[in-house]
Design an enzyme around this catalytic site. Structure first.
Site, PDB file in Angstrom:
ATOM      1  N   ASP A   1       0.818  -1.204   0.000  1.00  0.00           N
ATOM      2  CA  ASP A   1       0.000   0.000   0.000  1.00  0.00           C
ATOM      3  C   ASP A   1       0.858   1.263   0.000  1.00  0.00           C
ATOM      4  O   ASP A   1       1.945   1.272   0.575  1.00  0.00           O
ATOM      5  CB  ASP A   1      -0.924  -0.015   1.229  1.00  0.00           C
ATOM      6  CG  ASP A   1      -2.114   0.912   1.058  1.00  0.00           C
ATOM      7  OD1 ASP A   1      -2.346   1.398  -0.072  1.00  0.00           O
ATOM      8  OD2 ASP A   1      -2.809   1.153   2.057  1.00  0.00           O
TER       9      ASP A   1
ATOM     10  N   GLY B   1      -0.042   5.240  -4.574  1.00  0.00           N
ATOM     11  CA  GLY B   1      -0.664   6.485  -5.033  1.00  0.00           C
ATOM     12  C   GLY B   1      -0.100   7.681  -4.288  1.00  0.00           C
ATOM     13  O   GLY B   1       0.264   8.692  -4.908  1.00  0.00           O
TER      14      GLY B   1
ATOM     15  N   ARG C   1      -0.668   8.768 -10.302  1.00  0.00           N
ATOM     16  CA  ARG C   1      -0.701   7.637  -9.380  1.00  0.00           C
ATOM     17  C   ARG C   1      -0.078   6.375  -9.980  1.00  0.00           C
ATOM     18  O   ARG C   1       0.549   5.580  -9.277  1.00  0.00           O
ATOM     19  CB  ARG C   1      -2.151   7.327  -8.986  1.00  0.00           C
ATOM     20  CG  ARG C   1      -2.817   8.384  -8.135  1.00  0.00           C
ATOM     21  CD  ARG C   1      -4.273   7.997  -7.865  1.00  0.00           C
ATOM     22  NE  ARG C   1      -4.383   6.637  -7.362  1.00  0.00           N
ATOM     23  CZ  ARG C   1      -4.210   6.311  -6.068  1.00  0.00           C
ATOM     24  NH1 ARG C   1      -3.952   7.233  -5.185  1.00  0.00           N
ATOM     25  NH2 ARG C   1      -4.315   5.058  -5.705  1.00  0.00           N
TER      26      ARG C   1
ATOM     27  N   HIS D   1       2.608   2.834  -8.925  1.00  0.00           N
ATOM     28  CA  HIS D   1       2.494   1.382  -9.153  1.00  0.00           C
ATOM     29  C   HIS D   1       3.744   0.873  -9.867  1.00  0.00           C
ATOM     30  O   HIS D   1       4.292  -0.168  -9.517  1.00  0.00           O
ATOM     31  CB  HIS D   1       1.252   1.057  -9.981  1.00  0.00           C
ATOM     32  CG  HIS D   1      -0.032   1.513  -9.337  1.00  0.00           C
ATOM     33  ND1 HIS D   1      -0.310   1.291  -8.017  1.00  0.00           N
ATOM     34  CD2 HIS D   1      -1.103   2.190  -9.845  1.00  0.00           C
ATOM     35  CE1 HIS D   1      -1.506   1.802  -7.723  1.00  0.00           C
ATOM     36  NE2 HIS D   1      -2.003   2.361  -8.810  1.00  0.00           N
TER      37      HIS D   1
ATOM     38  N   GLU E   1     -12.357  -4.736  -4.141  1.00  0.00           N
ATOM     39  CA  GLU E   1     -12.829  -3.351  -3.993  1.00  0.00           C
ATOM     40  C   GLU E   1     -12.104  -2.386  -4.942  1.00  0.00           C
ATOM     41  O   GLU E   1     -12.561  -1.265  -5.159  1.00  0.00           O
ATOM     42  CB  GLU E   1     -12.634  -2.864  -2.553  1.00  0.00           C
ATOM     43  CG  GLU E   1     -13.595  -3.499  -1.541  1.00  0.00           C
ATOM     44  CD  GLU E   1     -13.306  -4.970  -1.255  1.00  0.00           C
ATOM     45  OE1 GLU E   1     -12.118  -5.343  -1.167  1.00  0.00           O
ATOM     46  OE2 GLU E   1     -14.261  -5.760  -1.156  1.00  0.00           O
TER      47      GLU E   1
ATOM     48  N   LEU F   1      10.322 -21.355  -3.046  1.00  0.00           N
ATOM     49  CA  LEU F   1       9.308 -20.488  -2.436  1.00  0.00           C
ATOM     50  C   LEU F   1       8.011 -20.477  -3.260  1.00  0.00           C
ATOM     51  O   LEU F   1       8.053 -20.479  -4.489  1.00  0.00           O
ATOM     52  CB  LEU F   1       9.887 -19.073  -2.339  1.00  0.00           C
ATOM     53  CG  LEU F   1       9.020 -17.925  -1.829  1.00  0.00           C
ATOM     54  CD1 LEU F   1       9.884 -16.923  -1.060  1.00  0.00           C
ATOM     55  CD2 LEU F   1       8.309 -17.212  -2.977  1.00  0.00           C
TER      56      LEU F   1
HETATM   57  C1  IPE Z   1      -1.432   0.047  -3.463  1.00  0.00           C
HETATM   58  O1  IPE Z   1      -1.224   1.405  -3.506  1.00  0.00           O
HETATM   59  C2  IPE Z   1      -1.568  -0.592  -4.829  1.00  0.00           C
HETATM   60  C3  IPE Z   1      -2.868  -1.196  -5.134  1.00  0.00           C
HETATM   61  C4  IPE Z   1      -3.914  -1.255  -4.333  1.00  0.00           C
HETATM   62  C5  IPE Z   1      -3.021  -1.785  -6.456  1.00  0.00           C
HETATM   63  P1  IPE Z   1      -2.440   2.422  -3.541  1.00  0.00           P
HETATM   64  O2  IPE Z   1      -2.784   2.673  -4.963  1.00  0.00           O
HETATM   65  O3  IPE Z   1      -3.546   1.923  -2.685  1.00  0.00           O
HETATM   66  O4  IPE Z   1      -1.794   3.716  -2.907  1.00  0.00           O
HETATM   67  P2  IPE Z   1      -2.490   4.794  -1.969  1.00  0.00           P
HETATM   68  O5  IPE Z   1      -3.093   4.061  -0.817  1.00  0.00           O
HETATM   69  O6  IPE Z   1      -3.506   5.504  -2.784  1.00  0.00           O
HETATM   70  O7  IPE Z   1      -1.361   5.680  -1.549  1.00  0.00           O
HETATM   71 MG    MG Z   2      -4.137   2.271  -0.731  1.00  0.00          MG
END
Ligand code: IPE
Ligand code: MG
Length: 223
Positions: free
Chosen positions: A2, A5, A15, A19, A49, A114
């Site tokens: 997490d 973004g 964002r 990734h 979600e 693994l």
């Molecule tokens: C995690 O980072 C990646 C996925 C859920 C695919 P986020 O995209 O949730 O990043 P934030 O939480 O908005 O910072």
């Molecule tokens: Mg997130």
């Protein structure tokens, strides 16, 4: 994984750049876990979600996951890593991506190193709903914990010892609800794209300092 973004937003980047940057973290941490002799390593890549995100981001994530699989499966195979998936294969997941998942699973099926499990279109509640539905479909009369376990997406996957959540969020967010009943939870402030092998080491160190009692009295306090 997490915080992608927020990592990007802090840098005034889209964002999706977060990734992309997270790919390095993933493979560095996977490598570190493998080197430590960790047998099972599971990542939450896309949740049931996450479809609520803007269509462009969803599309990006679907394609990105496909590219990663395509680009990395041979390298993982060469390292004797077994790739598996947990999650719902519903109509929203593109056929092509499902084929990639099957390819990667088949290619690495007999590997003995693994096990790298990718939770994709995964939700802990969805997993339990799907399990219950299949139990009903199978006309099972008596349900025990073992029955539930046998109907999870990957019945062979052991319950995790340690769950690490990054980015300073203190939630489970529908991850492995059944499986993590007795897992040790470690929360890290580090955003996923900044997460490095040292951060894994400190999470494991924290885990090693915990006293796991499973409802009993344990070694330090009991007797
Ligand atoms: C995690 O980072 C990646 C996925 C859920 C695919 P986020 O995209 O949730 O990043 P934030 O939480 O908005 O910072
Ligand atoms: Mg997130």
């Amino acid at each position: 994984m997490d915080g992608n973004g927020r990592w990007a937003e802090q840098r005034n980047l889209p964002r999706t750049e977060g990734h992309t940057a997270g790919e390095q973290s993933l493979f560095e941490v996977l490598d570190a876990a493998d080197a430590l002799g960790v047998g099972w390593f599971t990542v939450f890549a896309f949740s049931t979600e996450n479809w609520r995100r803007p269509v462009d981001e969803v599309r990006f994530l679907l394609e990105f996951n496909e590219e990663i699989l395509l680009g990395r499966q041979q390298e993982l195979h060469d390292r004797n890593i077994r790739i598996r998936f947990i999650g719902r294969r519903d109509r929203r997941v593109p056929r092509r991506l499902i084929r990639r998942m099957e390819e990667a699973t088949n290619l690495t099926r007999t590997n003995t190193g693994l096990t790298f499990t990718i939770a994709f279109n995964y939700g802990g509640r969805a997993e339990l709903v799907d399990a219950v539905q299949r139990i009903i479909d199978g006309n099972v009369r008596r349900v025990t914990e073992k029955t539930i376990k046998r109907h999870l997406y990957d019945p062979g996957m052991p319950d995790p010892d340690l769950v690490v959540r990054t980015s300073g969020e203190y939630r489970i967010s529908n991850f492995l609800l059944w499986e993590l009943a007795y897992s040790e939870l470690v929360f890290s402030e580090v955003l996923w794209p900044d997460f490095r092998r040292e951060n894994l080491y400190s999470a494991i160190k924290e885990y090693q300092d915990r006293d796991r009692r499973y409802g009993g009295v344990g070694e330090s306090t009991g007797r």
